[in-house]
Motif scaffolding. Structure first.
Motif, short mmCIF file in Angstrom:
data_model
loop_
_atom_site.label_atom_id
_atom_site.label_comp_id
_atom_site.label_asym_id
_atom_site.label_seq_id
_atom_site.Cartn_x
_atom_site.Cartn_y
_atom_site.Cartn_z
N SER A 13 0.83 -1.21 0.00
CA SER A 13 0.00 0.00 0.00
C SER A 13 0.86 1.26 0.00
O SER A 13 0.32 2.38 -0.04
N GLY A 14 2.20 1.10 0.08
CA GLY A 14 3.10 2.25 0.03
C GLY A 14 3.49 2.79 1.38
O GLY A 14 4.21 3.80 1.47
N ASN A 15 3.07 2.18 2.48
CA ASN A 15 3.40 2.66 3.81
C ASN A 15 4.62 1.89 4.32
O ASN A 15 4.53 0.87 5.01
N THR A 16 5.80 2.37 3.97
CA THR A 16 7.03 1.64 4.28
C THR A 16 7.38 1.70 5.77
O THR A 16 8.04 0.80 6.29
N ILE A 17 6.94 2.75 6.46
CA ILE A 17 7.25 2.87 7.89
C ILE A 17 6.56 1.76 8.68
O ILE A 17 7.18 1.05 9.48
N LYS A 18 5.26 1.60 8.44
CA LYS A 18 4.54 0.54 9.15
C LYS A 18 4.98 -0.84 8.69
O LYS A 18 4.98 -1.80 9.45
N SER A 19 5.34 -0.93 7.42
CA SER A 19 5.85 -2.21 6.92
C SER A 19 7.10 -2.62 7.69
O SER A 19 7.23 -3.77 8.13
N ALA A 20 8.01 -1.69 7.88
CA ALA A 20 9.24 -1.99 8.62
C ALA A 20 8.94 -2.30 10.09
O ALA A 20 9.58 -3.18 10.70
N PHE A 21 7.96 -1.56 10.66
CA PHE A 21 7.59 -1.78 12.07
C PHE A 21 7.14 -3.22 12.30
O PHE A 21 7.60 -3.89 13.24
N TYR A 22 6.25 -3.72 11.44
CA TYR A 22 5.73 -5.07 11.65
C TYR A 22 6.74 -6.14 11.22
O TYR A 22 6.75 -7.25 11.75
N GLN A 23 7.63 -5.78 10.27
CA GLN A 23 8.69 -6.72 9.91
C GLN A 23 9.62 -6.93 11.11
O GLN A 23 10.05 -8.05 11.39
#
Length: 823
Positions: free
Chosen positions: A807-817
């Motif tokens: 969805s383009g939200n890299t900050i939250k993607s990194a948080f959950y990764q």
């Protein structure tokens, strides 16, 4: 009223019953003397009842023939067209009718009687009770309640029930010349229906052949819960007394406690079913009460031992030349087990009968399969005790003579008798507490397990029952039977704490501890070498639960060890008792769990995991298919077959992730069969929370696989929404049920995966996965030793990371990764 006063009542009643009415009052006054109003009033009640019932004891009904029911003033009642009258009962007349808007639907329409009399309020109360009870009974062998209402023009309350075309049980068996084996199998279906009613806390109280109709498909239907009562309510003043309530009974089939005006329980239905089975097998009734006065009927049923079934055979419809041969043959079949089963059902004391309909049915099954039954003939000590009670005066006189002759020795004998009596009372209290604890563990716990919102109360019941058994163990440490019951109790409380895929408290460690206690007791009993078969049976069930729990904890090697031990025991038992179907049932479940352990054990290579899992699941399916072919296959066999298809569908879907079209087709085929079976079970019992849960879970698993191939995602998402709504409802109704909370989380998880895979509105998928994470985080915090919660939470974090990235939200993607990597 004391037994002495009741005997006085019967004596006076016998003296005055046949006197002209003008002479009765004076004779009653003289006979009762100084005994007061209580005895006179009770005799008067008997006289009133006798007048109403004097001409009615033909063994069919004791509903007064003078009480006619007025036909309705119109041929239309509510939305129903009345066709003809088909019968009358204790509450009203029954008519064949049809729906005005659906002419092809025939129904039985019961109208409350309205022909005057002073008991209209009582009748109306009973009518409302019947409405309440019938609406809660949904079983294929119980006539269904379709509608209720009041016809305003004549103020006629009515019930609309399923119209059953059939023949009453006794006539059906006679007209179709059924063998004893066929009669017993048909009768066990009746037992299943009554047992279902008991599980809903409903006692029929008027079971008789005319209330059991058999259709052309040889399926019995139980009718007329018109005098049933909820076990949790009291009868009220209108039903107190000895014979004052007998006007709603049928004397040939009524139990001693009903005649005595005592508490009605499930044992009352056991007795009535015993009479029905007696008549079914012998062609006769255990007592002859035809044309007897009401006091004589009560005395016979309450005091006289029934004839031994093998001595009572009659077949009036047979030619004289064949009667003797038929009697000899039937007597031979009845003598022994069936004699004992019937006589146990007909014991005067409710506590000495079968404690449940299931036990009666189980003994019949064991007889059919040539296995030992639990029913035993009365022992000499019991018959001697009853003789003393019946002949107390003569026994005391003889004892006094004996005491005079033997002097000091007699004094010692008296002390011995007192000590023995105290011991008997202590044993009796011990067994009463033990029976109560076992009723809680087996009868009430099993019934509650099917209902929404019952987890917390089940936990309290099982905990209390286990406490009772623990205390009793201290009193009789050497009782092997009690030790086995205690092991069973620990097994049950372990199930409530943490049994996988069923309602539980999420207390995995508590469950593991109690399963361990049960296993320890079994191993001690094995060393004592007593009743090895029963102990082995119980031990294999404990090992199965330990294996399933270790799978959930992620300890797959330990799980496999437990499960292999369980399989070895069951396979040995199956060789010893080849006709005992329960061994195959448990083996099928063990194979499914062995497949779960093998397919999830990452110590093996992926292709080895899959092949081992498939081998076990196919073995389970072969076993369950054989069970479904058996004559007494039931819902639990369907459940096992569905579980085997579900597991095969899932594992073939894993295999099909490589380019493998055949595996994908196999996956869909197995999922389709599982969905059909689970759906059928859920439709049969819409209030059975386990069936509803399994069907919803299966829809979700199937939807995820189908979403990989179907062009239109709408039908797949529709299944997901329906399944999620069911699992949310179950979770909301039972906050203590951690399995239900986990199921709701996985519903959000699976639906999110379907949305992500379909490339539709990804924000919906993210929101659902966030809801799954919220629940999984809470469950994992509460039970950190459970591998399944931890693994699924890790997967949920990983999927969230991927969806946020898409969805383009890299900050939250990194948080959950980062969260996923922490595991």
């Amino acid at each position: 009223m004391s037994p002495e006063k009741w005997n006085k009542v019967k004596e006076i009643f016998t003296l005055v019953a046949d006197l002209p009415e003008s002479e009765r009052e004076k004779a009653l006054e003289q006979a009762s003397g100084g005994d007061g109003d209580e005895i006179r009033n009770e005799v008067k009640k008997l006289l009133v009842s006798d007048e109403k019932a004097r001409t009615l004891y033909d063994g069919l009904s004791i509903i007064s023939k003078e009480r006619e029911y007025k036909a309705p003033d119109t041929d239309k009642i509510g939305n129903y067209i009345v066709l003809r009258k088909i019968g009358a009962g204790g509450m009203g007349a029954v008519y064949l009718a049809r729906r005005a808007d659906l002419p092809q639907q025939k129904v039985a329409l019961k109208i409350i009687r309205h022909g005057g009399g002073g008991d209209s309020e009582i009748v109306l109360r009973r009518f409302r009770r019947e409405q309440e009870i019938l609406s809660k009974l949904e079983h294929p062998n119980i006539a269904r309640l379709l509608d209720i209402g009041v016809e305003r023009s004549g103020d006629l309350p009515f019930l609309v029930m399923e119209f059953v075309e059939g023949t009453d049980l006794i006539d059906y068996c006679r007209l179709n010349n059924l063998s004893i084996e066929e009669k017993l199998k048909l009768f066990r279906k009746v037992c299943e229906a009554v047992s279902y009613a008991h599980s809903r806390l409903v006692v029929h109280r008027d079971l008789k052949p005319s209330n059991i109709l058999v259709n052309e498909a040889r399926e019995p239907k139980l009718l007329d819960f018109g005098i049933s009562k909820m076990l949790s309510e009291t009868d009220g003043a209108q039903e107190k007394g000895t014979i004052t309530a007998v006007g709603i009974l049928t004397p040939n089939y009524a139990s001693p406690e009903q005649f005595r005006g005592e508490t009605v329980s499930t044992a009352t239905d056991v007795y009535s079913l015993g009479v029905i089975l007696y008549e079914l097998l012998t062609g006769a009734l255990p007592y002859d009460v035809t044309n007897r006065r009401i006091d004589e009927v009560a005395r016979i049923v309450c005091e006289i031992a029934p004839r031994r079934p093998s001595d009572s055979f009659t077949h009036s419809h047979l030619a004289e030349s064949t009667k003797a041969h038929a009697k000899n043959q039937t007597s031979k079949f009845l003598r022994g087990d069936l004699d004992n089963i019937l006589l146990k059902s007909l014991r005067k004391e409710p506590e000495r009968r079968y404690s449940s309909i299931e036990q009666l049915s189980e003994d019949l099954r064991r007889h059919l399969e040539g296995l030992p039954v639990t029913a035993r003939p009365d022992i000499f000590s019991y018959r001697a005790e009853k003789f003393v009670k019946r002949n107390l005066g003569s026994v005391v006189a003889g004892l006094l003579i004996f005491l005079t002759l033997l002097g000091g020795i007699a004094a010692t004998s008296v002390q011995t008798i007192r000590a023995e009596r105290e011991r008997q009372l202590a044993d009796e209290r011990f067994n009463q507490v033990r029976r109560l604890a076992n009723d809680v563990l087996f009868k009430y716990n099993d019934a509650l397990a099917k209902l929404e919102g019952s987890t917390e109360i089940r936990a309290s019941l099982v905990k209390d029952a286990t406490g009772y058994l623990d205390a009793l163990t201290g009193e009789q440490e050497n009782s092997d039977l009690l030790q086995r019951e205690l092991a069973e109790a620990y097994l049950r409380i372990g199930d409530v704490q943490g049994e996988t895929y069923r309602a539980n408290l999420g207390d995995t460690e508590g469950a593991f501890s109690n399963y361990g206690k049960a296993l320890g007791i079994c191993e001690n009993l094995e060393r004592a070498e007593t009743d090895a078969t029963e102990t082995a049976n119980l031990k294999s069930r404990v090992l199965l639960q330990l294996g399933k729990l270790q799978i959930r904890r992620g300890k797959f090697d330990e799980a496999t060890d437990f499960l292999r031990q369980a399989a070895i025991i069951r396979e040995r038992l199956a060789q010893i008792e080849p006709n005992q179907i329960e061994h195959k049932r448990t083996l099928a479940k063990i194979f499914i769990s062995l497949g779960d352990a093998a397919s999830r054990n990452e110590k093996a290579a992926p292709h080895i995991q899959i092949e081992n899992g498939i081998a076990y699941f196919e073995k389970a399916l072969t076993t369950s298919d054989a069970l479904l072919a058996a004559p007494d296959a039931g819902n639990r066999d369907l459940q096992t077959a569905a579980a085997a298809h579900q597991r095969l569908g899932n594992i073939f879907s894993m295999k099909s992730r490589a380019p493998d079209a055949d595996s994908f087709d196999q996956s869909l085929n197995h999922f389709k069969k599982a969905t059909e079976i689970y759906g059928e079970l859920a439709g049969r019992e819409p209030r059975n929370v386990e069936y509803q849960r399994n069907f919803a879970d299966q829809l979700l698993m199937q939807a995820y696989v189908k979403s990989r191939s179907e062009r239109s995602i709408k039908s797949v998402l529709s299944d997901c929404r329906a399944a999620t709504a069911t699992l949310e409802s179950i979770a909301a109704s039972d906050r203590k049920n951690k399995e239900a909370q986990f199921d709701a989380a996985m519903a959000y998880y699976q639906t999110s995966n379907v949305i992500e895979g379909s490339r539709t509105k990804i924000s919906d998928g993210i929101n659902l996965m966030l809801r799954a994470v919220e629940i999984l985080e809470r469950l994992n915090a509460e039970n950190q030793n459970l591998d399944e919660f931890r693994v699924n939470l890790k997967y949920a974090y990983t999927r969230l990371s991927g969806m946020y990235k898409a969805s383009g939200n890299t900050i939250k993607s990194a948080f959950y990764q980062k969260k996923a990597q922490a595991f």
